[in-house]
Motif scaffolding. Structure first.
Motif, short mmCIF file in Angstrom:
data_model
loop_
_atom_site.label_atom_id
_atom_site.label_comp_id
_atom_site.label_asym_id
_atom_site.label_seq_id
_atom_site.Cartn_x
_atom_site.Cartn_y
_atom_site.Cartn_z
N GLN A 1 2.36 1.67 -3.42
CA GLN A 1 1.36 2.13 -4.38
C GLN A 1 1.04 3.61 -4.16
O GLN A 1 0.86 4.35 -5.13
CB GLN A 1 0.08 1.29 -4.25
CG GLN A 1 0.22 -0.10 -4.81
CD GLN A 1 -0.99 -0.97 -4.51
OE1 GLN A 1 -1.68 -0.78 -3.51
NE2 GLN A 1 -1.24 -1.94 -5.38
N GLN B 1 3.88 5.61 -5.64
CA GLN B 1 3.82 5.57 -7.10
C GLN B 1 2.70 6.47 -7.61
O GLN B 1 2.86 7.15 -8.62
CB GLN B 1 3.60 4.13 -7.59
CG GLN B 1 4.76 3.21 -7.31
CD GLN B 1 6.03 3.69 -7.98
OE1 GLN B 1 6.02 4.06 -9.14
NE2 GLN B 1 7.12 3.68 -7.24
N SER B 2 1.59 6.47 -6.92
CA SER B 2 0.46 7.30 -7.31
C SER B 2 0.82 8.79 -7.21
O SER B 2 0.52 9.57 -8.12
CB SER B 2 -0.75 6.99 -6.43
OG SER B 2 -1.81 7.85 -6.72
N ARG C 1 0.84 -1.22 0.00
CA ARG C 1 0.00 0.00 0.00
C ARG C 1 0.86 1.25 0.00
O ARG C 1 0.57 2.22 -0.71
CB ARG C 1 -0.92 0.00 1.22
CG ARG C 1 -2.19 -0.76 0.98
CD ARG C 1 -3.20 -0.51 2.12
NE ARG C 1 -3.72 -1.81 2.51
CZ ARG C 1 -3.38 -2.50 3.59
NH1 ARG C 1 -2.56 -1.98 4.46
NH2 ARG C 1 -3.89 -3.68 3.82
#
Length: 103
Positions: free
Chosen positions: A90, A93-94, A87
């Motif tokens: 991610q 990366q987002s 999480r």
């Protein structure tokens, strides 16, 4: 505490979270539990199974189940840790993708 004393009586040692057993002691398999038979006793008006033999077997089953549940808990903890790391990755990366889209 009861499990510790039972392991101590059997000569098993525990160190740094790992379970050490003698080489002669192998974990119980389901077929061994299902196929286990106890001696019958019939002295002084008593009938049934040898209580000492039954208690020894139950202690062994309890020890193996304790080990199994300890390993299961470790596996669940590892799963939680990996999911949290995924999480976080991610999310990073987002955020990186959103920043690069602006420029």
């Amino acid at each position: 505490m009861r499990n510790f004393l039972a392991r101590f009586r059997r000569g098993e040692r525990e160190s740094r979270g790992a379970h050490y057993r003698s080489r002669a002691y192998a974990p119980l398999r389901p077929w061994q539990v299902r196929g286990r038979r106890f001696r019958r006793v019939g002295w002084f008006g008593r009938r049934g199974l040898d209580p000492d033999e039954v208690q020894e077997f139950l202690d062994r089953v309890a020890t193996d189940l304790t080990s199994l549940y300890d390993e299961l808990a470790k596996s669940r903890d590892e799963t939680i840790r990996v999911k949290a790391a995924l999480r976080q990755w991610q999310s990073r990366q987002s955020r990186t993708a959103n920043v690069s889209e602006r420029y």
